[in-house]
Design a protein around this motif. Structure first.
Motif, PDB file in Angstrom:
ATOM      1  N   GLY A  81       0.821  -1.205   0.000  1.00  0.00           N
ATOM      2  CA  GLY A  81       0.000   0.000   0.000  1.00  0.00           C
ATOM      3  C   GLY A  81       0.852   1.251   0.000  1.00  0.00           C
ATOM      4  N   ALA A  82       0.222   2.386   0.217  1.00  0.00           N
ATOM      5  CA  ALA A  82       0.913   3.667   0.119  1.00  0.00           C
ATOM      6  C   ALA A  82       1.275   4.246   1.485  1.00  0.00           C
ATOM      7  CB  ALA A  82       0.041   4.652  -0.650  1.00  0.00           C
ATOM      8  N   GLY A  83       1.440   3.401   2.500  1.00  0.00           N
ATOM      9  CA  GLY A  83       1.737   3.904   3.839  1.00  0.00           C
ATOM     10  C   GLY A  83       2.982   4.756   3.869  1.00  0.00           C
ATOM     11  N   LEU A  84       2.910   5.886   4.533  1.00  0.00           N
ATOM     12  CA  LEU A  84       4.051   6.795   4.598  1.00  0.00           C
ATOM     13  C   LEU A  84       5.098   6.369   5.600  1.00  0.00           C
ATOM     14  CD1 LEU A  84       2.656  10.414   4.376  1.00  0.00           C
ATOM     15  CD2 LEU A  84       4.443   9.388   2.995  1.00  0.00           C
ATOM     16  N   ALA A  85       4.713   5.596   6.569  1.00  0.00           N
ATOM     17  CA  ALA A  85       5.642   5.265   7.640  1.00  0.00           C
ATOM     18  C   ALA A  85       6.283   3.915   7.404  1.00  0.00           C
ATOM     19  CB  ALA A  85       4.906   5.248   8.973  1.00  0.00           C
ATOM     20  N   ALA A  86       7.465   3.774   7.904  1.00  0.00           N
ATOM     21  CA  ALA A  86       8.107   2.473   7.974  1.00  0.00           C
ATOM     22  C   ALA A  86       8.151   2.141   9.456  1.00  0.00           C
ATOM     23  CB  ALA A  86       9.508   2.528   7.385  1.00  0.00           C
ATOM     24  N   ALA A  87       7.747   0.955   9.811  1.00  0.00           N
ATOM     25  CA  ALA A  87       7.672   0.602  11.232  1.00  0.00           C
ATOM     26  C   ALA A  87       8.191  -0.803  11.436  1.00  0.00           C
ATOM     27  CB  ALA A  87       6.232   0.700  11.717  1.00  0.00           C
ATOM     28  N   ARG A  88       8.604  -1.076  12.648  1.00  0.00           N
ATOM     29  CA  ARG A  88       9.054  -2.414  12.996  1.00  0.00           C
ATOM     30  C   ARG A  88       8.107  -2.958  14.050  1.00  0.00           C
ATOM     31  NH1 ARG A  88      15.003  -4.441  14.947  1.00  0.00           N
ATOM     32  NH2 ARG A  88      14.440  -6.611  14.894  1.00  0.00           N
ATOM     33  N   GLU A  89       7.476  -4.084  13.734  1.00  0.00           N
ATOM     34  CA  GLU A  89       6.548  -4.722  14.670  1.00  0.00           C
ATOM     35  C   GLU A  89       6.971  -6.161  14.870  1.00  0.00           C
ATOM     36  OE1 GLU A  89       2.413  -4.608  13.754  1.00  0.00           O
ATOM     37  OE2 GLU A  89       2.463  -2.462  13.374  1.00  0.00           O
ATOM     38  N   GLY A  90       6.948  -6.595  16.096  1.00  0.00           N
ATOM     39  CA  GLY A  90       7.253  -7.993  16.392  1.00  0.00           C
ATOM     40  C   GLY A  90       8.590  -8.459  15.869  1.00  0.00           C
ATOM     41  N   GLY A  91       9.559  -7.544  15.768  1.00  0.00           N
ATOM     42  CA  GLY A  91      10.880  -7.938  15.310  1.00  0.00           C
ATOM     43  C   GLY A  91      10.998  -8.101  13.809  1.00  0.00           C
ATOM     44  N   GLU A  92       9.925  -7.869  13.070  1.00  0.00           N
ATOM     45  CA  GLU A  92       9.955  -8.005  11.616  1.00  0.00           C
ATOM     46  C   GLU A  92      10.039  -6.627  10.974  1.00  0.00           C
ATOM     47  OE1 GLU A  92       9.982 -10.817   9.708  1.00  0.00           O
ATOM     48  OE2 GLU A  92      10.191 -11.904  11.573  1.00  0.00           O
ATOM     49  N   LEU A  93      10.819  -6.517   9.942  1.00  0.00           N
ATOM     50  CA  LEU A  93      10.923  -5.283   9.182  1.00  0.00           C
ATOM     51  C   LEU A  93       9.634  -5.076   8.411  1.00  0.00           C
ATOM     52  CD1 LEU A  93      12.740  -2.985   8.082  1.00  0.00           C
ATOM     53  CD2 LEU A  93      13.515  -4.576   6.342  1.00  0.00           C
ATOM     54  N   GLU A  94       9.015  -3.922   8.572  1.00  0.00           N
ATOM     55  CA  GLU A  94       7.802  -3.605   7.830  1.00  0.00           C
ATOM     56  C   GLU A  94       8.017  -2.275   7.132  1.00  0.00           C
ATOM     57  OE1 GLU A  94       3.368  -2.255   8.874  1.00  0.00           O
ATOM     58  OE2 GLU A  94       4.037  -4.052   9.904  1.00  0.00           O
ATOM     59  N   LEU A  95       8.061  -2.298   5.832  1.00  0.00           N
ATOM     60  CA  LEU A  95       8.352  -1.092   5.067  1.00  0.00           C
ATOM     61  C   LEU A  95       7.099  -0.523   4.440  1.00  0.00           C
ATOM     62  CD1 LEU A  95      11.523  -2.210   3.111  1.00  0.00           C
ATOM     63  CD2 LEU A  95      11.425  -0.562   4.952  1.00  0.00           C
ATOM     64  N   GLY A  96       7.026   0.806   4.431  1.00  0.00           N
ATOM     65  CA  GLY A  96       6.032   1.503   3.646  1.00  0.00           C
ATOM     66  C   GLY A  96       6.672   1.891   2.326  1.00  0.00           C
ATOM     67  N   ARG A  97       5.980   2.682   1.543  1.00  0.00           N
ATOM     68  CA  ARG A  97       6.505   3.093   0.234  1.00  0.00           C
ATOM     69  C   ARG A  97       7.477   4.261   0.309  1.00  0.00           C
ATOM     70  NH1 ARG A  97       5.714  -0.334  -4.202  1.00  0.00           N
ATOM     71  NH2 ARG A  97       3.840  -1.497  -3.744  1.00  0.00           N
ATOM     72  N   TYR A  98       7.504   5.002   1.417  1.00  0.00           N
ATOM     73  CA  TYR A  98       8.349   6.178   1.537  1.00  0.00           C
ATOM     74  C   TYR A  98       9.310   6.023   2.708  1.00  0.00           C
ATOM     75  CZ  TYR A  98       4.966   8.432  -1.524  1.00  0.00           C
ATOM     76  OH  TYR A  98       4.164   8.752  -2.579  1.00  0.00           O
ATOM     77  N   MET A  99      10.496   6.612   2.538  1.00  0.00           N
ATOM     78  CA  MET A  99      11.468   6.633   3.618  1.00  0.00           C
ATOM     79  C   MET A  99      12.234   7.953   3.510  1.00  0.00           C
ATOM     80  SD  MET A  99      14.536   3.940   4.528  1.00  0.00           S
ATOM     81  CE  MET A  99      13.425   2.583   4.830  1.00  0.00           C
ATOM     82  N   ALA A 100      12.619   8.495   4.638  1.00  0.00           N
ATOM     83  CA  ALA A 100      13.409   9.730   4.653  1.00  0.00           C
ATOM     84  C   ALA A 100      14.708   9.523   3.883  1.00  0.00           C
ATOM     85  CB  ALA A 100      13.704  10.140   6.090  1.00  0.00           C
ATOM     86  N   ARG A 101      15.210  10.587   3.303  1.00  0.00           N
ATOM     87  CA  ARG A 101      16.432  10.516   2.507  1.00  0.00           C
ATOM     88  C   ARG A 101      17.654  10.139   3.345  1.00  0.00           C
ATOM     89  NH1 ARG A 101      20.363  13.729   1.376  1.00  0.00           N
ATOM     90  NH2 ARG A 101      21.548  13.302  -0.479  1.00  0.00           N
ATOM     91  N   ASP A 102      17.616  10.432   4.645  1.00  0.00           N
ATOM     92  CA  ASP A 102      18.778  10.108   5.480  1.00  0.00           C
ATOM     93  C   ASP A 102      18.703   8.713   6.094  1.00  0.00           C
ATOM     94  OD1 ASP A 102      16.806  10.583   7.346  1.00  0.00           O
ATOM     95  OD2 ASP A 102      17.983  11.976   8.554  1.00  0.00           O
ATOM     96  N   HIS A 103      17.723   7.917   5.691  1.00  0.00           N
ATOM     97  CA  HIS A 103      17.611   6.527   6.142  1.00  0.00           C
ATOM     98  C   HIS A 103      18.089   5.608   5.017  1.00  0.00           C
ATOM     99  CE1 HIS A 103      15.312   8.135   9.395  1.00  0.00           C
ATOM    100  NE2 HIS A 103      14.912   6.956   9.821  1.00  0.00           N
ATOM    101  N   GLY A 104      18.753   4.563   5.381  1.00  0.00           N
ATOM    102  CA  GLY A 104      19.159   3.573   4.385  1.00  0.00           C
ATOM    103  C   GLY A 104      20.423   3.953   3.645  1.00  0.00           C
ATOM    104  N   PHE A 105      20.724   3.132   2.659  1.00  0.00           N
ATOM    105  CA  PHE A 105      22.002   3.232   1.964  1.00  0.00           C
ATOM    106  C   PHE A 105      21.863   3.643   0.499  1.00  0.00           C
ATOM    107  CE2 PHE A 105      22.001  -0.090   5.230  1.00  0.00           C
ATOM    108  CZ  PHE A 105      22.754   0.582   6.179  1.00  0.00           C
ATOM    109  N   CYS A 106      20.636   3.624  -0.032  1.00  0.00           N
ATOM    110  CA  CYS A 106      20.423   3.985  -1.437  1.00  0.00           C
ATOM    111  C   CYS A 106      20.869   5.412  -1.771  1.00  0.00           C
ATOM    112  CB  CYS A 106      18.971   3.758  -1.830  1.00  0.00           C
ATOM    113  SG  CYS A 106      18.520   2.005  -1.915  1.00  0.00           S
ATOM    114  N   PRO A 107      20.659   6.409  -0.894  1.00  0.00           N
ATOM    115  CA  PRO A 107      21.167   7.743  -1.234  1.00  0.00           C
ATOM    116  C   PRO A 107      22.681   7.764  -1.454  1.00  0.00           C
ATOM    117  CG  PRO A 107      19.514   7.922   0.469  1.00  0.00           C
ATOM    118  CD  PRO A 107      19.811   6.442   0.307  1.00  0.00           C
ATOM    119  N   HIS A 108      23.417   6.913  -0.756  1.00  0.00           N
ATOM    120  CA  HIS A 108      24.861   6.810  -0.967  1.00  0.00           C
ATOM    121  C   HIS A 108      25.160   6.234  -2.352  1.00  0.00           C
ATOM    122  CE1 HIS A 108      25.994   7.707   3.226  1.00  0.00           C
ATOM    123  NE2 HIS A 108      24.835   7.137   3.506  1.00  0.00           N
ATOM    124  N   VAL A 109      24.384   5.236  -2.760  1.00  0.00           N
ATOM    125  CA  VAL A 109      24.584   4.605  -4.066  1.00  0.00           C
ATOM    126  C   VAL A 109      24.322   5.609  -5.181  1.00  0.00           C
ATOM    127  CG1 VAL A 109      23.724   2.808  -5.629  1.00  0.00           C
ATOM    128  CG2 VAL A 109      24.087   2.289  -3.211  1.00  0.00           C
TER     129      VAL A 109
END
Length: 195
Positions: A81-109
């Motif tokens: 879906g189009a959820g704006l937030a990325a959240a972690r529930e129950g120890g599992e990674l749960e991603l939405g469609r958007y993430m801040a530019r300073d999160h993750g490694f893709c901006p470096h790539v």
């Protein structure tokens, strides 16, 4: 290469300065990319995850402020879906469609314009402090830029895992090959969008 000043967070985080962002955004809009998910990108992310045997994969377009996962694969098939937030529930990674530019490694790539292999992000002080490590438990990353015929890095494709992974040369070849394949597909959009 220059960097934005460190953020006043608990750890030093250096997000690379992205001087090409305005040109990238113009190019993405001209191609009709970066604002909505498409089943073809989700299918590509699904195939990428399968080929790399990774639990998470993304087709990621980056603007000045955020990252947009136009294609997204998660182990449970969720987060389409189009959820704006990325959240972690129950120890599992749960991603939405958007993430801040300073999160993750893709901006470096995108700024480096080269593939990035992090078999264990904790082995690299520069990357170990990234918010996705603590917030989502990301431990391994493999990504490649999507550089089109104009020379603009439109975004990335990547796979991540919550465990360290020995991606090796085979993983690097795979991610680069799949990035080239997707760039070919993206460039076919030009006739459709009148560029």
């Amino acid at each position: 290469m220059s960097y934005d000043p460190p953020r006043p967070a608990g750890r030093l985080l250096l997000t690379p300065e992205d001087k090409d962002a305005p040109a990238r955004v113009r190019r993405l809009r001209g191609l009709g990319l970066g604002e909505r998910s498409e089943p073809a990108f989700d299918a590509f992310a699904d195939r990428l995850a399968e080929v790399a045997a990774a639990p998470y994969s993304m087709v990621n377009f980056i603007d000045e402020e955020q990252q947009f996962f136009a294609g997204l694969h998660t182990p449970d098939g969720g987060a389409k879906g189009a959820g704006l937030a990325a959240a972690r529930e129950g120890g599992e990674l749960e991603l939405g469609r958007y993430m801040a530019r300073d999160h993750g490694f893709c901006p470096h790539v995108v700024v480096r314009r080269k593939a990035l292999v992090l078999e264990d992000v904790c082995d690299y002080p520069r990357f170990a402090g990234n918010p996705v490590v603590d917030e989502f438990g990301v431990r391994s990353y493999l990504g490649a830029p999507l550089i089109d015929r104009t020379g603009i890095a439109l975004g990335t494709i990547c796979v991540v895992d919550v465990e360290p992974r020995p991606w090796g040369q085979a993983g690097l070849r795979t991610i680069k090959s799949m990035a080239a394949e997707l760039v070919e597909r993206l460039e076919r959009r030009e006739g459709v969008h009148g560029i």
